[in-house]
Design a protein around this motif. Structure first.
Motif, PDB file in Angstrom:
ATOM      1  N   TYR A  59      -4.539   6.927   1.116  1.00 53.51           N
ATOM      2  CA  TYR A  59      -3.312   6.121   1.076  1.00 53.51           C
ATOM      3  C   TYR A  59      -2.174   6.962   1.622  1.00 53.51           C
ATOM      4  O   TYR A  59      -2.059   8.144   1.315  1.00 53.51           O
ATOM      5  CB  TYR A  59      -3.002   5.660  -0.352  1.00 53.51           C
ATOM      6  CG  TYR A  59      -4.112   4.873  -0.995  1.00 53.51           C
ATOM      7  CD1 TYR A  59      -4.161   3.484  -0.882  1.00 53.51           C
ATOM      8  CD2 TYR A  59      -5.128   5.520  -1.704  1.00 53.51           C
ATOM      9  CE1 TYR A  59      -5.192   2.758  -1.469  1.00 53.51           C
ATOM     10  CE2 TYR A  59      -6.153   4.798  -2.294  1.00 53.51           C
ATOM     11  CZ  TYR A  59      -6.179   3.423  -2.176  1.00 53.51           C
ATOM     12  OH  TYR A  59      -7.205   2.709  -2.746  1.00 53.51           O
ATOM     13  N   VAL A  60      -1.312   6.318   2.448  1.00 52.51           N
ATOM     14  CA  VAL A  60      -0.234   7.039   3.117  1.00 52.51           C
ATOM     15  C   VAL A  60       1.105   6.623   2.516  1.00 52.51           C
ATOM     16  O   VAL A  60       1.417   5.431   2.437  1.00 52.51           O
ATOM     17  CB  VAL A  60      -0.227   6.770   4.629  1.00 52.51           C
ATOM     18  CG1 VAL A  60       0.866   7.585   5.312  1.00 52.51           C
ATOM     19  CG2 VAL A  60      -1.589   7.080   5.230  1.00 52.51           C
ATOM     20  N   ALA A  61       1.877   7.620   2.103  1.00 50.94           N
ATOM     21  CA  ALA A  61       3.212   7.394   1.561  1.00 50.94           C
ATOM     22  C   ALA A  61       4.244   7.992   2.504  1.00 50.94           C
ATOM     23  O   ALA A  61       3.944   8.908   3.274  1.00 50.94           O
ATOM     24  CB  ALA A  61       3.341   8.008   0.174  1.00 50.94           C
ATOM     25  N   ARG A 118      10.616  13.232   7.362  1.00 48.35           N
ATOM     26  CA  ARG A 118       9.553  13.136   8.371  1.00 48.35           C
ATOM     27  C   ARG A 118       8.166  13.377   7.779  1.00 48.35           C
ATOM     28  O   ARG A 118       7.186  13.441   8.519  1.00 48.35           O
ATOM     29  CB  ARG A 118       9.799  14.148   9.488  1.00 48.35           C
ATOM     30  CG  ARG A 118      11.078  13.901  10.280  1.00 48.35           C
ATOM     31  CD  ARG A 118      11.133  14.799  11.497  1.00 48.35           C
ATOM     32  NE  ARG A 118      12.402  14.709  12.198  1.00 48.35           N
ATOM     33  CZ  ARG A 118      12.689  15.368  13.299  1.00 48.35           C
ATOM     34  NH1 ARG A 118      11.782  16.188  13.829  1.00 48.35           N
ATOM     35  NH2 ARG A 118      13.871  15.237  13.879  1.00 48.35           N
ATOM     36  N   GLN A 119       8.070  13.539   6.504  1.00 48.27           N
ATOM     37  CA  GLN A 119       6.780  13.858   5.885  1.00 48.27           C
ATOM     38  C   GLN A 119       6.014  12.586   5.548  1.00 48.27           C
ATOM     39  O   GLN A 119       6.535  11.680   4.893  1.00 48.27           O
ATOM     40  CB  GLN A 119       6.999  14.687   4.621  1.00 48.27           C
ATOM     41  CG  GLN A 119       7.645  16.033   4.889  1.00 48.27           C
ATOM     42  CD  GLN A 119       7.886  16.823   3.619  1.00 48.27           C
ATOM     43  OE1 GLN A 119       7.419  16.441   2.551  1.00 48.27           O
ATOM     44  NE2 GLN A 119       8.607  17.928   3.724  1.00 48.27           N
ATOM     45  N   LEU A 120       4.780  12.547   6.011  1.00 50.18           N
ATOM     46  CA  LEU A 120       3.838  11.488   5.661  1.00 50.18           C
ATOM     47  C   LEU A 120       2.803  12.088   4.718  1.00 50.18           C
ATOM     48  O   LEU A 120       2.051  12.975   5.107  1.00 50.18           O
ATOM     49  CB  LEU A 120       3.161  10.923   6.912  1.00 50.18           C
ATOM     50  CG  LEU A 120       4.023  10.025   7.794  1.00 50.18           C
ATOM     51  CD1 LEU A 120       3.386   9.855   9.160  1.00 50.18           C
ATOM     52  CD2 LEU A 120       4.215   8.685   7.130  1.00 50.18           C
ATOM     53  N   THR A 121       2.800  11.612   3.490  1.00 47.87           N
ATOM     54  CA  THR A 121       1.901  12.162   2.475  1.00 47.87           C
ATOM     55  C   THR A 121       0.638  11.323   2.404  1.00 47.87           C
ATOM     56  O   THR A 121       0.694  10.119   2.137  1.00 47.87           O
ATOM     57  CB  THR A 121       2.586  12.188   1.105  1.00 47.87           C
ATOM     58  OG1 THR A 121       3.802  12.943   1.202  1.00 47.87           O
ATOM     59  CG2 THR A 121       1.688  12.825   0.064  1.00 47.87           C
ATOM     60  N   VAL A 122      -0.503  11.954   2.652  1.00 47.46           N
ATOM     61  CA  VAL A 122      -1.789  11.273   2.582  1.00 47.46           C
ATOM     62  C   VAL A 122      -2.430  11.608   1.237  1.00 47.46           C
ATOM     63  O   VAL A 122      -2.740  12.774   0.950  1.00 47.46           O
ATOM     64  CB  VAL A 122      -2.718  11.707   3.727  1.00 47.46           C
ATOM     65  CG1 VAL A 122      -4.030  10.935   3.669  1.00 47.46           C
ATOM     66  CG2 VAL A 122      -2.036  11.491   5.076  1.00 47.46           C
ATOM     67  N   ALA A 145       0.832  -1.203   0.000  1.00 42.80           N
ATOM     68  CA  ALA A 145       0.000   0.000   0.000  1.00 42.80           C
ATOM     69  C   ALA A 145       0.863   1.249   0.000  1.00 42.80           C
ATOM     70  O   ALA A 145       0.544   2.245  -0.662  1.00 42.80           O
ATOM     71  CB  ALA A 145      -0.926  -0.012   1.217  1.00 42.80           C
ATOM     72  N   ALA A 146       1.980   1.205   0.721  1.00 49.55           N
ATOM     73  CA  ALA A 146       2.871   2.370   0.757  1.00 49.55           C
ATOM     74  C   ALA A 146       3.497   2.625  -0.605  1.00 49.55           C
ATOM     75  O   ALA A 146       3.637   3.786  -1.033  1.00 49.55           O
ATOM     76  CB  ALA A 146       3.963   2.159   1.802  1.00 49.55           C
TER      77      ALA A 146
END
Length: 804
Positions: free
Chosen positions: A574-576, A482-486, A109-110
């Motif tokens: 979805y989280v990248a 540190r960035q989580l992209t939704v 999924a990532a």
């Protein structure tokens, strides 16, 4: 043997006596060579059993191969040299395409979220350039040059997208002091292609904008510099290891001539492996670390195989056999063990293919190539080399003037190991308990293993990719890692602005986050703190960026990811990002782990059962191999996660271990431990067949193999331990762990646990779960029996019957 049989001819008795002497068979109670023997029926039964025995067919085939190689030694050695030269020219001359990557699981999924995020110009950047011009990045001349270099990067071949602070105005891309800015570049192709693009793109951009003082980091640049570092370390580590290995072999063999044989076999095996891998890079991705592993593992295995085979050859010569018959006998006995060891190691490495990690699969395939090369050189080239050396094998003995110099037959016999074996078999319960407690204690730290993904910490702190990542982490409040992209691929930001606002506020309240950024503005502590755009564009798809408060692979960020995925969103989300990649990779490994363990342990157990014909011995070997695996993991966690022998983790995060190294170390440790088990059990089984005394068989096996195991363990430990000299931490962790495990296995496992457990099992060691005729003793497959003698007896019997 049959009893109360008729014998009327001295010739048949002489043939039987010669067969017994050659195979060191002691008649059972009441048996005598003067007893009568039937002629026809046993010969027919023997022929029938021979034809049905697959191991006999293999043994005979190995013997004939050795005989052919010995007789055609000049052709074999010339062909070996030509093949090595041809493979080297084909492999190294056409250009090597080592890859460096495959640290994350495929089709997760990532990974899908990363592909979606790239459509919006977001996601984890493949290449990050840090511009530090020495003055404010908003200065007109700096801004102009920044836009120029960004546009140049965008037009460059192999670049999917490029954005910077000067083209987007995003505050996370500007340093806290305003004198630094980031240029994020996404590259096309797989990790190998990305690394090749980065290796040419970075120098070109530096030359185009010298005043920006560009420095590089990011996954692709880490791959580039990791590849360079690994290649530099390869030759240095092995050149330093070779003198130590040679010294160990000289002490083990007592002859420079004999030492030359396993060293040459190891060199041929390594050269062939590297040439094959270099050619394979043209077909499929092969990790650059495969070269380092091939040299270390290949040299260690080839020298070990040559060590055991050459030792058996010297025993055959000391018994009075000629050169050709000694070579054939050594390959028929030790060569069969070498074959099984190779098959076991190949099976253990092939089982790693169940893991969806490119690096693990690449190194597993490389290890298989190495093992095949080792067994070919041992079984085919070694007989030719022994034939070429002849009597010169025992020349140049540096210890010939010493009064305690050993004869070639005594070289493999160790009084010290015999005393140890006698002591262990005398009190088996005590020693087995102490040995098991030692392994379990060493395995205990494996319980708190914390996996992590590869990052810049695999490189030395002064290498650019590592140093720049540290500077970015220190200069930017919210660094890219540190960035989580939704990604919301089906959400219209214009039509559902209210839902997006509410969603962003919920995310900004989650523990472990340091802020949320959307098209509408920035959020913190559950509220909008900075509006950016009031009229959102209509269209399908949008994204949000959540900034983690701590390092991407910390426990706090992992908890944030779980809460982020559990928060309801206005549409599919979805989280990248690195935390998502780590979580999904760990999840895929947990799913594949039982399959890997079942395949490796089950396959090895069946193979050991086929080789030894003993259920107890096979189960015992599999269990001890499992203990060795856990001990390897425990040592790895203790040394490199808890004690931090390589220093603190990158960015001061939680102590952890790169996720692929425990898998690779476990497979290698299990394969090597089973290899030693095979050689040891084969010698014990030989003595059991001769004496039917369990304790004597155990002591004989330890006495005959103790010195060889010590030398073999030191060779592998030095060869694998040479990786500690590398500046790539992945190789340091693998080399140090394998060196420790091999030494532990050759001492605690082979010297204590194996004899103690087998003494406790008693005659059950030699019980076979097969149907046997009444009165026949169950035996294991033997390494040392020369089965040709049975055929000679039958032929003598036929001759006698014909005369009568």
């Amino acid at each position: 043997m049959a009893k109360e049989l008729r014998h009327d001819d001295a010739q048949q008795g002489d043939a039987l006596q010669q067969w017994r002497v050659r195979n060191r068979v002691v008649p059972e109670a009441g048996d005598s060579i003067d007893q009568p023997w039937p002629i026809r029926l046993p010969c027919r039964l023997s022929r029938f059993r021979h034809c049905k025995d697959g191991s006999r067919v293999l043994t005979n085939a190995l013997g004939e191969l050795a005989r052919w190689s010995f007789r055609h030694r000049r052709s074999v050695l010339s062909l070996a040299v030509l093949l090595i030269v041809a493979c080297a020219a084909l492999g190294f001359g056409t250009g090597i395409r080592w890859s460096n990557g495959g640290y994350t699981a495929e089709d997760t999924a990532a990974e899908r979220a990363e592909h979606m995020a790239r459509k919006f110009g977001a996601g984890t950047a493949d290449l990050v350039l840090y511009a530090r011009p020495g003055r404010a990045v908003v200065s007109p001349d700096v801004a102009a040059q920044g836009r120029q270099v960004t546009e140049l990067a965008q037009r460059s071949p192999g670049v999917r997208s490029a954005l910077s602070y000067w083209t987007t105005g995003l505050e996370p891309l500007r340093s806290a002091d305003g004198k630094g800015a980031l240029l994020r570049i996404d590259l096309e192709g797989d990790e190998s292609q990305e690394a090749r693009t980065a290796s040419t793109l970075v120098p070109a951009l530096r030359a185009a904008a010298p005043r920006l003082a560009l420095s590089a980091t990011g996954p692709s640049w880490i791959n580039v510099q990791g590849t360079t570092q690994a290649q530099h370390d390869l030759l240095r580590s092995e050149l330093l290891a070779l003198p130590f290995i040679t010294a160990v072999l000289v002490l083990a063999f007592g002859s420079l001539g004999a030492t030359l044989v396993p060293v040459l076999i190891g060199g041929l095996a390594v050269t062939g492996s590297l040439a094959a891998l270099a050619a394979a890079t043209r077909v499929f991705p092969v990790s650059v670390f495969a070269a380092n592993l091939s040299v270390a593992l290949g040299f260690g295995l080839a020298v070990d195989y040559g060590l055991f085979t050459l030792s058996r050859y010297r025993e055959e010569r000391a018994r009075g056999l000629g050169g050709e018959e000694a070579v054939v006998g050594a390959i028929r006995t030790a060569g069969r063990s070498v074959m099984f060891c190779a098959v076991t190691m190949i099976w253990c490495m092939a089982a790693l293919l169940v893991f969806p990690l490119g690096l693990v699969r690449s190194l597993a395939l490389a290890s298989i190539v190495v093992v095949v090369s080792c067994v070919i050189t041992t079984l085919l080239v070694l007989p030719a080399l022994l034939g070429a050396l002849g009597d010169r094998l025992e020349r140049f003995d540096p210890f010939r003037w010493l009064p305690w110099r050993r004869s070639p037959l005594q070289v493999s016999v160790s009084p010290t190991w015999r005393r140890i074996a006698v002591a262990v078999t005398g009190r088996p319960l005590l020693w087995s308990g102490m040995g098991a407690a030692t392994l379990l204690t060493l395995a205990l730290p494996a319980i708190w293993l914390r996996p992590a993904l590869m990052d810049e910490s695999i490189l030395p702190a002064q290498v650019e990719a590592h140093a720049v990542a540290d500077r970015v982490r220190a200069d930017f409040p919210n660094p890219p890692e540190r960035q989580l992209t939704v990604v919301l691929p089906k959400t219209d930001p214009g039509a559902r602005s209210a839902d997006l606002d509410a969603y962003a506020r919920r995310l900004a309240e989650l523990p472990g986050q340091a802020g949320v950024s959307t098209l509408a503005g920035d959020y913190a502590k559950g509220r909008l703190v900075k509006a950016r755009q009031t009229d959102l564009p209509h269209g399908t798809g949008t994204l949000l960026v959540v900034f983690a408060a701590k390092q991407p692979q910390s426990a706090s960020t992992a908890a944030l990811l779980n809460k982020l995925r559990a928060t309801s969103a206005p549409g599919p989300a979805y989280v990248a990002g690195v935390p998502a990649q780590l979580a999904d990779t760990a999840s895929q490994i947990r799913i594949a782990l039982p399959w890997w363990a079942g395949l490796m342990l089950g396959g090895t157990l069946l193979g050991l059962l086929a080789f030894t014909r003993s259920l107890v011995v096979a189960v015992k070997a599999a269990v001890l191999g499992g203990l060795s695996i856990t001990a390897a993991l425990g040592l790895m966690v203790l040394f490199f996660q808890d004690l931090r022998l390589l220093g603190p983790p990158a960015g001061g995060g939680d102590p952890s271990l790169e996720i692929t190294m425990p898998l690779l170390a476990s497979a290698l440790a299990f394969g090597l431990c089973v290899d030693y088990e095979v050689f040891l059990i084969a010698r014990m089984a030989e003595e059991w067949q001769r004496t039917r005394e369990n304790t004597d068989s155990i002591v004989f096996g330890i006495e005959r193999t103790g010195r060889l195991f010590t030398a073999a363990a030191l060779v592998v430990a030095v060869s694998m331990g040479a990786l500690v000299l590398s500046r790539v931490t992945l190789l340091v962790v693998l080399g140090a762990t394998m060196a420790a495990v091999v030494v532990l296995d050759a001492t605690v496992v082979r010297g204590v646990l194996v004899p103690a457990v087998m003494q406790l099992a008693g005659r059950a060691n030699w019980w076979s779960p097969t149907l046997r005729r009444r009165g026949a003793a169950a035996t294991v497959s033997l390494e040392g029996i020369d089965h040709r003698g049975a055929d000679e007896i039958c032929e003598a019997g036929r001759h006698t019957a014909g005369q009568q």
